[in-house]
Design a protein around this motif. Sequence first.
Motif: not given
Lengths: 80, 401
Positions: B215-242
């Motif tokens: 996927l990285a070969d075909r789509f670059g960083a977006a492909g890696v990101e898509a694969h991460r999401l599909a595999c259940g990997e994601d960054d944790p939420p970042r709370s906004r600064r009030v």
Amino acid sequence: MSGTRRLALPRAARVRAAPGGQPLEVDGQTVAHVRESWLIEDRWWTEQPLRRRYWEIVSEQGRDLVVFHDLADGHWFRQR
Amino acid sequence: MRTYVRMMVACALIPRFELVVAAGGLEALAGRAVAIAPEGGRGSGALGEVSGAAQAFGVRSGMALGEALARCPQLELLAADPIAVAAAWEATLRTLEGIGAGVEPQRPGLVCFTLDGLRRLHGGSDELVLAAARRALDRPARLAAAPTRFCALAAALATRPRRTLIVRESARAHLMGLPVALLRSRERTAPLVATLERLGIATLGELAALGRSSLADRFGAAGVEAHRLACGEDDPPRSRRVEVALSESLELPEATGGEALERALAVLIDRLLARPERRGRTLRAATLAARLTDGGSWSREVTFREALAQRERMHLVLAARLGALPAPASVLTLTAERFGAPAGQQEALLEQADRHRRARLREAVAQMRSAAGPDAALRVHCLQLDSRVPERRVMLTPFES
């Protein structure tokens, strides 16, 4: 400001030359060796054409000098 | 024996948030085919959010206006009202923060927050935390919780309004059978969806089965990101600064434009910079908003190239945005969105050294000139270095540091 001016402007020189035009003495310094000579013809399409025969010479004191003969008015100048 | 609790992320999705605010309430939408008008005029552009009744006619958000009217001739158009939407969304976020949630707003109507730390506050279970969030929201919302943000959003989209879904299994297992169209929810992976569908990859499970390097070969960083999401990997939420909102408004008595509008903007900038709450901080981003005379509102967030607090530079950047106003404004508002360091100007270390050196050189030249006259410092300026005539090659000019 008055500092704006060109560099390497020609200065009049006293030159004794051989019949072929080769300088023998420049401002009292005897020419020991002629290193190079070249001709410049420029601005020939204007009313003030520029025709110079340049000579790069080495004086007996060992100084490297560049002089030219203005072929338009016959005067000699030093330029370095 | 220690018990480890897996991180759970909650997602609250309030459908058609912008449309409901623009219409003045959920009741105003009942049975009406309504849509947010395209920005910048009624004759072109894409529709904003559409009501359920309009959807029944085949009208979709993002559809061209001409096509939407062909499908649904009785479609009513509402002017977008980003000022009211921002105010309503801020109020919604504050109610969630009121129950202790560290919220990460994604867009008006969509927010994530972690459940960790909230369980003990609200009875000890995920269900009770989500129930507290629903009470705080006090409006129909789709609530879901899952191990990742992406999975929580997928669950929220799948659940019915006023219902709550909690994903107990792993994110990968939950996402496996869901369509790749879910990747449209992320700006980075959205462009991949059409290509993936053309290639016959319909579900996130099929996407996860592919190699990440392929996927990285075909789509670059977006492909890696898509694969991460599909595999259940994601960054944790970042709370906004009030932060305390810093805002200045100016009513424009008559329909104003051109120079008068720019003068009003200059007044707003002066007022904003003079606010004591700024505490000398520079501004990194600001929002320029206007209430329009023919209804609705308009707003643009502007991120400055560098954090600044200089009136002229801010005016230069913001005044250029005024040209995009779709109609005469009755109220102009300037809001500080993010602040920078409390300094007059941000400079790089090397540039500072260069500037310091130039200042010293300037001082030295001035001293030389006072002692030896104006010709004491000159610069060699190249004219025609390749000229055959020596006096045409270079000249001396005054040194200006």
